[in-house]
Design an enzyme around this catalytic site. Sequence first.
Site, PDB file in Angstrom:
ATOM      1  CG  ASN A  72      -2.012  -1.059   1.125  1.00 27.70           C
ATOM      2  OD1 ASN A  72      -2.139  -1.763   0.129  1.00 27.70           O
ATOM      3  ND2 ASN A  72      -2.788  -1.180   2.169  1.00 27.70           N
ATOM      4  CG  ASN A 172       0.129  -3.050  -3.476  1.00 30.82           C
ATOM      5  OD1 ASN A 172       0.529  -4.207  -3.351  1.00 30.82           O
ATOM      6  ND2 ASN A 172      -0.673  -2.497  -2.581  1.00 30.82           N
ATOM      7  CD  GLU A 173      -3.378  -5.332  -1.605  1.00 28.81           C
ATOM      8  OE1 GLU A 173      -3.911  -4.450  -0.897  1.00 28.81           O
ATOM      9  OE2 GLU A 173      -2.937  -6.398  -1.133  1.00 28.81           O
ATOM     10  CE1 TYR A 244      -0.375 -10.841   3.927  1.00 25.95           C
ATOM     11  CE2 TYR A 244      -1.924  -9.673   2.530  1.00 25.95           C
ATOM     12  CZ  TYR A 244      -0.639  -9.871   2.978  1.00 25.95           C
ATOM     13  OH  TYR A 244       0.396  -9.122   2.487  1.00 25.95           O
ATOM     14  CD  GLU A 292       0.956  -7.559  -0.445  1.00 27.47           C
ATOM     15  OE1 GLU A 292       0.165  -7.695   0.535  1.00 27.47           O
ATOM     16  OE2 GLU A 292       1.128  -6.471  -1.036  1.00 27.47           O
ATOM     17  CD  GLN A 354       5.471  -5.836   5.038  1.00 23.25           C
ATOM     18  OE1 GLN A 354       6.436  -5.258   5.534  1.00 23.25           O
ATOM     19  NE2 GLN A 354       4.340  -5.224   4.779  1.00 23.25           N
TER      20      GLN A 354
END
Length: 507
Positions: A72, A172-173, A244, A292, A354
Amino acid sequence: MADARITIDRDFTIADVPRRLFGSFVEHMGRCVYTGIYEPGHPQADERGFRRDVLELVREMGPTVIRYPGGNFVSGYRWEDGVGPVGDRPRRIDGAWHTIETNAFGLHEFVDWAREADVEIMEAINLGTRGVEEARALVEYSNHPGGTYWSDMRRRNGAEDPFGIKLWCLGNELDGPWQIGHKTAAEYGRLAQETAKAMKLVDDSIELVAVGSSNRGMPTFGTWEHTVLTHAYDEVDYISMHAYYRELDGDAESFLAEAVEMDAFIDGVIATIDAVKAAGKHTKQVNISFDEWNVWDFDRYNNEEEAAIAAAGWREHPRLIEDTYNVTDAVVVGTFLNSLLRHGDRVHIANQAQLVNVIAPIRSEQGGAAWRQTSFWPFERMARLARGRVLQLAVSASQIATKQYGDVDSVDAAATFDEETGRVVLFVANRSLESANDLTVDLRGFDGLRVVGAETLTIPEGGDRFTSNLETTPDAVHMVPLSAAEVVDGSVRATLPALSWSVIELA
């Protein structure tokens, strides 16, 4: 006692083991960079401020590629802020994580650190608040030898030779409403296409990752990938996946089966890629960067941590999602690694998010020690031992009932075969919380193999499934010998402890 049978045939393989599958992620978020990999003044810091104790653990863990600087964070980041004399770099508000970014650590520092860690760089660019020109300039700054505006600026900033960054993320995203610069699929698809074209005009050797869905539960999942790739299929090499997982309301059985969800997610993205390829009559193959993935208690972040950070005001590198991982989490991480390896024909890149402190396998304290979390061990073992070809397995196992996924196999497995060394390595989890599992592995086409190593990660003596590695007890959970693993009449026999992830090496 449960039981399982796995059949391995030397002639049935999936793909070469993709070495980029064992990637990690460093974001300017929380304490991942500052007091994580970088802490000037720490007793273990070198002259550049790199924590040597953390570097040693990173080298031991063995990531092959690291995505940087977000996340982010990157969707509001000006890469120029992180180059040049440190004293001249601006302090900026980071809206993504409600913090102050000092820019004391930037592109040159990360390139130097990555060389020390012996990892490939996967550089993410800002397509949230910025666009084609800024991305093109960053490639020129990083990769052009010299004689141009941006490459000569790099040389003035102390790097005579190009950085040679080959792997790039196009944002990203951006499907997520939380993302700075959130876009529709059509908006992003066109931007990604034009940015990719401009970047490759500067350096046609680079590889590009388009943004895919932030998770499988996104309302635009599937249609997002289809639209983006319809625009940018010929310009990109990969499309990303993010996911996740967490234990919800004490439902450990479903949590231990989350690799079933990961398998389905990957298969769905593959189907969409191939549909676009067929419809567009494309000849090249786009593959997947699962850049991720991890276990993350994101409900705690959303309900508690985010509000507390906002209330505390703008601060430099506050503690942020520093989850403490236990035995259960480590076994689940092991099954995710199994899933990624099983899909090695199409998942060519993967980054556990991470690396340090922020939902990380490595923890460190400011001015203090660094240590391995439980999730460190499955990653380290697979990154080191998975070589050669991924083997296709046939698994027959007793079943475990779950609320989320119905009945699932009690074991989850992946395996590799290195023809050069003759070594077969089996990675296998026992999902059962209570029952050991009698495992038989039938070896077809392999002669004369014997067990040369057998280890397991499981509940330590005197502990339970929630046992963790802490600064005060850094070795509470680690890999231990797996007893009684042997080859009998051409088959491997072993007893897998309840709640375990094991490695069996044959040669």
